[in-house]
Design an enzyme around this catalytic site. Structure first.
Site, PDB file in Angstrom:
ATOM      1  N   TYR A  77     113.109 -37.530  35.196  1.00  0.00           N
ATOM      2  CA  TYR A  77     113.023 -37.366  33.737  1.00  0.00           C
ATOM      3  C   TYR A  77     114.298 -37.883  33.064  1.00  0.00           C
ATOM      4  O   TYR A  77     114.243 -38.651  32.098  1.00  0.00           O
ATOM      5  CB  TYR A  77     112.809 -35.883  33.417  1.00  0.00           C
TER       6      TYR A  77
ATOM      7  N   SER B 119     115.628 -37.325  24.472  1.00  0.00           N
ATOM      8  CA  SER B 119     115.926 -35.938  24.860  1.00  0.00           C
ATOM      9  C   SER B 119     117.438 -35.783  24.948  1.00  0.00           C
ATOM     10  O   SER B 119     118.169 -36.776  25.037  1.00  0.00           O
ATOM     11  CB  SER B 119     115.307 -35.693  26.244  1.00  0.00           C
TER      12      SER B 119
HETATM   13  P1  NAD Z   1     103.951 -31.354  26.056  1.00  0.00           P
HETATM   14  O1  NAD Z   1     103.768 -31.496  27.527  1.00  0.00           O
HETATM   15  O2  NAD Z   1     103.737 -30.030  25.454  1.00  0.00           O
HETATM   16  O3  NAD Z   1     103.075 -32.475  25.318  1.00  0.00           O
HETATM   17  C1  NAD Z   1     103.138 -33.819  25.768  1.00  0.00           C
HETATM   18  C2  NAD Z   1     101.801 -34.484  25.542  1.00  0.00           C
HETATM   19  O4  NAD Z   1     101.876 -35.818  26.103  1.00  0.00           O
HETATM   20  C3  NAD Z   1     100.651 -33.764  26.257  1.00  0.00           C
HETATM   21  O5  NAD Z   1      99.597 -33.471  25.355  1.00  0.00           O
HETATM   22  C4  NAD Z   1     100.211 -34.758  27.319  1.00  0.00           C
HETATM   23  O6  NAD Z   1      98.813 -34.720  27.627  1.00  0.00           O
HETATM   24  C5  NAD Z   1     100.627 -36.091  26.699  1.00  0.00           C
HETATM   25  N1  NAD Z   1     100.683 -37.141  27.715  1.00  0.00           N
HETATM   26  C6  NAD Z   1     101.236 -37.061  28.959  1.00  0.00           C
HETATM   27  N2  NAD Z   1     101.007 -38.195  29.623  1.00  0.00           N
HETATM   28  C7  NAD Z   1     100.317 -39.014  28.798  1.00  0.00           C
HETATM   29  C8  NAD Z   1      99.795 -40.320  28.929  1.00  0.00           C
HETATM   30  N3  NAD Z   1      99.919 -41.019  30.061  1.00  0.00           N
HETATM   31  N4  NAD Z   1      99.166 -40.877  27.859  1.00  0.00           N
HETATM   32  C9  NAD Z   1      99.001 -40.160  26.714  1.00  0.00           C
HETATM   33  N5  NAD Z   1      99.458 -38.918  26.540  1.00  0.00           N
HETATM   34  C10 NAD Z   1     100.105 -38.350  27.581  1.00  0.00           C
HETATM   35  O7  NAD Z   1     105.432 -31.852  25.752  1.00  0.00           O
HETATM   36  P2  NAD Z   1     106.372 -31.700  24.465  1.00  0.00           P
HETATM   37  O8  NAD Z   1     107.403 -30.704  24.784  1.00  0.00           O
HETATM   38  O9  NAD Z   1     105.571 -31.616  23.224  1.00  0.00           O
HETATM   39  O10 NAD Z   1     107.111 -33.118  24.546  1.00  0.00           O
HETATM   40  C11 NAD Z   1     106.910 -34.186  23.632  1.00  0.00           C
HETATM   41  C12 NAD Z   1     108.030 -35.193  23.860  1.00  0.00           C
HETATM   42  O11 NAD Z   1     109.290 -34.559  23.608  1.00  0.00           O
HETATM   43  C13 NAD Z   1     108.108 -35.717  25.290  1.00  0.00           C
HETATM   44  O12 NAD Z   1     108.459 -37.082  25.284  1.00  0.00           O
HETATM   45  C14 NAD Z   1     109.220 -34.891  25.893  1.00  0.00           C
HETATM   46  O13 NAD Z   1     109.837 -35.530  26.985  1.00  0.00           O
HETATM   47  C15 NAD Z   1     110.149 -34.748  24.715  1.00  0.00           C
HETATM   48  N6  NAD Z   1     111.078 -33.628  24.795  1.00  0.00           N
HETATM   49  C16 NAD Z   1     110.649 -32.350  24.935  1.00  0.00           C
HETATM   50  C17 NAD Z   1     111.580 -31.311  24.977  1.00  0.00           C
HETATM   51  C18 NAD Z   1     111.170 -29.861  25.070  1.00  0.00           C
HETATM   52  O14 NAD Z   1     112.048 -29.004  25.289  1.00  0.00           O
HETATM   53  N7  NAD Z   1     109.919 -29.516  24.907  1.00  0.00           N
HETATM   54  C19 NAD Z   1     112.943 -31.601  24.883  1.00  0.00           C
HETATM   55  C20 NAD Z   1     113.349 -32.924  24.770  1.00  0.00           C
HETATM   56  C21 NAD Z   1     112.406 -33.926  24.711  1.00  0.00           C
END
Ligand code: NAD
Length: 249
Positions: free
Chosen positions: A154, A141
């Site tokens: 986080y 991130s």
């Molecule tokens: P999201 O919450 O929409 O999706 C994340 C998925 O991970 C969910 O379906 C959830 O059920 C799954 N998950 C959570 N805990 C779990 C576990 N213990 N085992 C298996 N699956 C699990 O999030 P997103 O925005 O799609 O994020 C995806 C990745 O990108 C994450 O690592 C997040 O930190 C990173 N990220 C997101 C953003 C953003 O702005 N959305 C920015 C930077 C990084």
């Protein structure tokens, strides 16, 4: 014409919603066969219908369980063959401030975001070695480059993902295994909408970002595809920041 990911067999964690769904779609579209899993089924079963069982499989699993990773890898080997790509995408981002986060809440974030990423890498490396190479893409991130108020646990976990990535890249380079992070900025997913709704500090309004908008999940998936492909054959130990110039400020 050869597709960019012909012969690639990928595992994607957190594939039930958000960016995990976009990554699986993009990888399959470019010719990979993909197994994705999530602790919540979400859109996973529908994605199986959309992408077809010859190219895609979805199962239930928890990234914090080593046994679950073994099950996912075994399923992948049975359906498509040994994996040569891993996308460690699952994560959580609860709004936590240093003074008020409990030890249990802090440890949960570390367990999923950091330990889950470690367990995934450890589970697939033997198969990447057998394949004489492969690519691990750890989703970090912009919170692995700067701090954010109210995302204390986080930020800590994502900086750890960057560190693990660099250590693993050095250990695995001699086996032809590349390990990189993708570091998205604010990307329009259920996670971001939840954080934006919970705290005004952690997520600025999109119009205050340099490009005046959040990223679309597909814009992050394009970089995941590049790192999974042989087009990035000399990139390892790197961070690909995809944040529309946010951290350039
Ligand atoms: P999201 O919450 O929409 O999706 C994340 C998925 O991970 C969910 O379906 C959830 O059920 C799954 N998950 C959570 N805990 C779990 C576990 N213990 N085992 C298996 N699956 C699990 O999030 P997103 O925005 O799609 O994020 C995806 C990745 O990108 C994450 O690592 C997040 O930190 C990173 N990220 C997101 C953003 C953003 O702005 N959305 C920015 C930077 C990084």
């Amino acid at each position: 014409m050869t597709a960019r990911l012909d012969g690639k067999i990928a595992i994607v964690s957190g594939g039930g919603r958000g960016m995990g769904v976009a990554h699986a779609r993009a990888l399959v579209r470019e010719g990979a066969r993909v197994v994705s899993f999530d602790i919540h089924a979400g859109e996973g079963p529908a994605l199986m219908d959309e992408l077809g069982e010859e190219r895609f499989s979805f199962l239930s699993g928890d990234v914090t369980g080593a046994a679950d990773w073994d099950t996912v890898v075994a399923h992948c080997r049975e359906r498509f063959g040994g994996p040569n790509v891993l996308v460690n995408n699952a994560g959580i981002s609860p709004v936590h401030a240093l003074e008020s986060v409990s030890e249990a809440e802090y440890r949960k974030v570390v367990d999923i975001n950091q330990v889950g990423t470690f367990l995934g890498m450890r589970a697939v490396v033997p198969w990447l070695r057998e394949a004489r190479g492969g690519s691990i893409v750890n989703i970090a991130s912009t919170a692995a480059h700067v701090g954010f108020a109210d995302l204390f646990s986080y930020v800590a976990s994502k900086w750890a993902v960057r560190g693990m990535t660099k250590a693993a890249a050095l250990e695995l380079a001699r086996f032809g295994i590349r390990v990189n992070t993708v570091c998205p900025g604010d990307t329009d997913t259920p996670m971001l909408r939840a954080v934006a709704g919970a705290s005004g500090d952690a997520v600025p309004p999109p119009e205050e970002l340099p490009m005046g908008r959040w990223a679309r999940p597909e814009e992050i998936s394009a970089v995941v595809v590049f790192l999974a492909s042989d087009e990035s054959s000399y990139i390892s130990g790197s961070d690909l920041v995809v944040d529309g110039a946010f951290t350039a400020q």
